[in-house]
Design a protein around this motif. Sequence first.
Motif, PDB file in Angstrom:
ATOM      1  N   VAL A 122       9.298  -1.470  25.105  1.00 17.68           N
ATOM      2  CA  VAL A 122       7.946  -1.417  24.548  1.00 17.68           C
ATOM      3  C   VAL A 122       7.016  -2.080  25.556  1.00 17.68           C
ATOM      4  O   VAL A 122       7.087  -3.293  25.775  1.00 17.68           O
ATOM      5  CB  VAL A 122       7.879  -2.130  23.180  1.00 17.68           C
ATOM      6  CG1 VAL A 122       6.478  -1.987  22.587  1.00 17.68           C
ATOM      7  CG2 VAL A 122       8.914  -1.557  22.219  1.00 17.68           C
ATOM      8  N   LEU A 123       6.152  -1.283  26.170  1.00 16.61           N
ATOM      9  CA  LEU A 123       5.265  -1.779  27.215  1.00 16.61           C
ATOM     10  C   LEU A 123       3.805  -1.471  26.876  1.00 16.61           C
ATOM     11  O   LEU A 123       3.514  -0.596  26.064  1.00 16.61           O
ATOM     12  CB  LEU A 123       5.624  -1.149  28.563  1.00 16.61           C
ATOM     13  CG  LEU A 123       7.034  -1.444  29.100  1.00 16.61           C
ATOM     14  CD1 LEU A 123       7.270  -0.671  30.392  1.00 16.61           C
ATOM     15  CD2 LEU A 123       7.243  -2.937  29.321  1.00 16.61           C
ATOM     16  N   ARG A 196      20.545  -0.347  17.650  1.00 21.29           N
ATOM     17  CA  ARG A 196      19.237   0.087  18.124  1.00 21.29           C
ATOM     18  C   ARG A 196      18.377  -1.135  18.423  1.00 21.29           C
ATOM     19  O   ARG A 196      18.285  -2.038  17.582  1.00 21.29           O
ATOM     20  CB  ARG A 196      18.539   0.965  17.087  1.00 21.29           C
ATOM     21  CG  ARG A 196      19.155   2.353  16.905  1.00 21.29           C
ATOM     22  CD  ARG A 196      18.421   3.096  15.785  1.00 21.29           C
ATOM     23  NE  ARG A 196      18.846   4.480  15.692  1.00 21.29           N
ATOM     24  CZ  ARG A 196      18.382   5.337  14.800  1.00 21.29           C
ATOM     25  NH1 ARG A 196      17.447   4.946  13.927  1.00 21.29           N
ATOM     26  NH2 ARG A 196      18.805   6.583  14.774  1.00 21.29           N
ATOM     27  N   PHE A 197      17.730  -1.133  19.598  1.00 26.36           N
ATOM     28  CA  PHE A 197      16.987  -2.317  20.018  1.00 26.36           C
ATOM     29  C   PHE A 197      15.607  -1.948  20.564  1.00 26.36           C
ATOM     30  O   PHE A 197      15.461  -0.967  21.299  1.00 26.36           O
ATOM     31  CB  PHE A 197      17.760  -3.075  21.099  1.00 26.36           C
ATOM     32  CG  PHE A 197      19.094  -3.594  20.632  1.00 26.36           C
ATOM     33  CD1 PHE A 197      19.192  -4.838  20.031  1.00 26.36           C
ATOM     34  CD2 PHE A 197      20.239  -2.822  20.781  1.00 26.36           C
ATOM     35  CE1 PHE A 197      20.418  -5.310  19.589  1.00 26.36           C
ATOM     36  CE2 PHE A 197      21.472  -3.293  20.341  1.00 26.36           C
ATOM     37  CZ  PHE A 197      21.553  -4.538  19.734  1.00 26.36           C
ATOM     38  N   LEU A 198      14.624  -2.740  20.168  1.00 27.99           N
ATOM     39  CA  LEU A 198      13.302  -2.713  20.782  1.00 27.99           C
ATOM     40  C   LEU A 198      13.219  -3.912  21.707  1.00 27.99           C
ATOM     41  O   LEU A 198      13.402  -5.053  21.264  1.00 27.99           O
ATOM     42  CB  LEU A 198      12.206  -2.832  19.723  1.00 27.99           C
ATOM     43  CG  LEU A 198      12.027  -1.703  18.721  1.00 27.99           C
ATOM     44  CD1 LEU A 198      11.018  -2.131  17.660  1.00 27.99           C
ATOM     45  CD2 LEU A 198      11.572  -0.435  19.409  1.00 27.99           C
ATOM     46  N   ILE A 199      12.967  -3.691  22.982  1.00 25.95           N
ATOM     47  CA  ILE A 199      12.810  -4.799  23.922  1.00 25.95           C
ATOM     48  C   ILE A 199      11.349  -4.831  24.339  1.00 25.95           C
ATOM     49  O   ILE A 199      10.851  -3.937  25.028  1.00 25.95           O
ATOM     50  CB  ILE A 199      13.757  -4.669  25.122  1.00 25.95           C
ATOM     51  CG1 ILE A 199      15.209  -4.690  24.625  1.00 25.95           C
ATOM     52  CG2 ILE A 199      13.512  -5.782  26.115  1.00 25.95           C
ATOM     53  CD1 ILE A 199      16.246  -4.676  25.713  1.00 25.95           C
ATOM     54  N   VAL A 225      10.560   4.861  26.397  1.00 25.18           N
ATOM     55  CA  VAL A 225       9.608   3.769  26.603  1.00 25.18           C
ATOM     56  C   VAL A 225       8.385   4.068  25.752  1.00 25.18           C
ATOM     57  O   VAL A 225       7.767   5.130  25.897  1.00 25.18           O
ATOM     58  CB  VAL A 225       9.191   3.640  28.084  1.00 25.18           C
ATOM     59  CG1 VAL A 225       8.138   2.544  28.247  1.00 25.18           C
ATOM     60  CG2 VAL A 225      10.396   3.354  28.968  1.00 25.18           C
ATOM     61  N   LEU A 226       8.046   3.165  24.833  1.00 22.22           N
ATOM     62  CA  LEU A 226       6.807   3.283  24.064  1.00 22.22           C
ATOM     63  C   LEU A 226       5.717   2.593  24.867  1.00 22.22           C
ATOM     64  O   LEU A 226       5.759   1.378  25.076  1.00 22.22           O
ATOM     65  CB  LEU A 226       6.956   2.632  22.690  1.00 22.22           C
ATOM     66  CG  LEU A 226       7.919   3.313  21.712  1.00 22.22           C
ATOM     67  CD1 LEU A 226       7.998   2.520  20.414  1.00 22.22           C
ATOM     68  CD2 LEU A 226       7.496   4.742  21.435  1.00 22.22           C
ATOM     69  N   MET A 227       4.768   3.371  25.338  1.00 23.97           N
ATOM     70  CA  MET A 227       3.713   2.863  26.205  1.00 23.97           C
ATOM     71  C   MET A 227       2.389   2.840  25.435  1.00 23.97           C
ATOM     72  O   MET A 227       1.823   3.881  25.111  1.00 23.97           O
ATOM     73  CB  MET A 227       3.602   3.763  27.441  1.00 23.97           C
ATOM     74  CG  MET A 227       2.408   3.460  28.309  1.00 23.97           C
ATOM     75  SD  MET A 227       2.436   1.775  28.948  1.00 23.97           S
ATOM     76  CE  MET A 227       0.841   1.708  29.750  1.00 23.97           C
ATOM     77  N   PHE A 228       1.901   1.625  25.109  1.00 26.28           N
ATOM     78  CA  PHE A 228       0.662   1.469  24.345  1.00 26.28           C
ATOM     79  C   PHE A 228      -0.520   1.359  25.307  1.00 26.28           C
ATOM     80  O   PHE A 228      -0.603   0.415  26.092  1.00 26.28           O
ATOM     81  CB  PHE A 228       0.754   0.240  23.446  1.00 26.28           C
ATOM     82  CG  PHE A 228       1.706   0.418  22.298  1.00 26.28           C
ATOM     83  CD1 PHE A 228       1.258   0.858  21.068  1.00 26.28           C
ATOM     84  CD2 PHE A 228       3.060   0.165  22.457  1.00 26.28           C
ATOM     85  CE1 PHE A 228       2.132   1.046  20.005  1.00 26.28           C
ATOM     86  CE2 PHE A 228       3.951   0.340  21.412  1.00 26.28           C
ATOM     87  CZ  PHE A 228       3.484   0.790  20.177  1.00 26.28           C
ATOM     88  N   HIS A 281       6.632   7.654  26.190  1.00 28.18           N
ATOM     89  CA  HIS A 281       5.892   8.184  25.050  1.00 28.18           C
ATOM     90  C   HIS A 281       4.607   7.369  24.928  1.00 28.18           C
ATOM     91  O   HIS A 281       4.644   6.184  24.592  1.00 28.18           O
ATOM     92  CB  HIS A 281       6.718   8.071  23.769  1.00 28.18           C
ATOM     93  CG  HIS A 281       8.026   8.796  23.843  1.00 28.18           C
ATOM     94  ND1 HIS A 281       8.185  10.108  23.446  1.00 28.18           N
ATOM     95  CD2 HIS A 281       9.246   8.389  24.299  1.00 28.18           C
ATOM     96  CE1 HIS A 281       9.426  10.479  23.640  1.00 28.18           C
ATOM     97  NE2 HIS A 281      10.101   9.461  24.152  1.00 28.18           N
ATOM     98  N   THR A 282       3.474   7.998  25.238  1.00 27.28           N
ATOM     99  CA  THR A 282       2.196   7.304  25.259  1.00 27.28           C
ATOM    100  C   THR A 282       1.595   7.211  23.857  1.00 27.28           C
ATOM    101  O   THR A 282       1.593   8.197  23.109  1.00 27.28           O
ATOM    102  CB  THR A 282       1.217   8.018  26.195  1.00 27.28           C
ATOM    103  OG1 THR A 282       1.806   8.099  27.495  1.00 27.28           O
ATOM    104  CG2 THR A 282      -0.089   7.258  26.292  1.00 27.28           C
TER     105      THR A 282
END
Length: 377
Positions: A122-123, A196-199, A225-228, A281-282
């Motif tokens: 998570v970035l 399952r992990f969110l880093i 990658v969840l890109m905020f 994933h934006t």
Amino acid sequence: IGSRGGHRLVDSRAMASASASLRRLGQGLSVLSFASASTYLASQRGGSSSAYSQESASGTFKRPLASVVYEQEYCVPSSCAASLCAWVQARCSSALKHPGFLGAKLAKAEDPSASRPLVLFVLGGPGAGKGTQCERIVQEYGYEHLSAGDLLRAARRSGSSEGQLIDEYIKEGKIVPVEITVSLLKKAMEESGKRRFLIDGFPRNGNNLAGWQQQMSSVAHVGGVLMFECPEEVMEARLLERGKSSGRADDNAESIKKRFHTYRAETMPVVQFFAQLGLVHTVDGTQPVDVVFETVQAALKQVHANDAQRRGLTRVVVQLYAQDRPSLHRWLETQAKADMADLRNFMPEAASSASCRTLETEGSMKPYGLESARSFD
């Protein structure tokens, strides 16, 4: 079956035993030449076989008959593996009719990544809304949420030898080695019992990424990658508002601008790396929380579908043994091209996953994990 003094001998009891053993070993997968059966039987009886090696009168080993091994690998859905193996077996039988080919080996196994836990990085810039959305994901999907920064701070307060080392680095103004950060993440993953992990907020830079690849590539599977994304002025307003109650020393205007600069210079190249792999994933972080979460859910749906496919993959490997490179090249330029065209029509997903390599053999096949050029599993 064996050979001695130029004469072929037949042991009927051993032949029956070998036949049963070969059926058990091959399970319909192996393409066996007469020579390979001879090799297998000889190894079971504790002897050696001229099918594998050439021996002089004094018994000195010279070299295996095969000098080149051509290997093809496919990764397909498990439901297609049996059909692919049957197709490959038929093509191997055809290849063994070409001059210079000595044998073949066909094996299949589950994709080694199938058993690895799923990791989502998570970035996003500071104040982009990562923490809020991570809480929602944990509640809705049961992920384990890990923050590299939180783990480092907890380890520092623990008083352990590792914590004391972290404290020394921070007091001296040095960056904590990535090996320590990754080991903390790995330990937290193992202790959680989750799959399952969110880093969150990791990897922050190229050094973090290299450390993760080196220590965790065989342990966990990065599924996305969840890109905020959020304009800096919006993030700054959020952080200043948060600073009124958060108590964090870095929630002030001067520190915020430094954090923005670090993010642009160090974290964005990491995002670009994963974007090249099609894993980013934006998410528009300026929208209301519920609208943002809808976008996150759409991204997770795709990630979970890809992960389900990953867990259902089977790896199929075939090796062809040739006595020299010219023999291999003649086959590659003729029959191999026709076979690949046929596979594209028969099973496109297998053709698109195909990879190949050529292995040179000197005096031994053992560097490739093989006892001989003609022994088959």
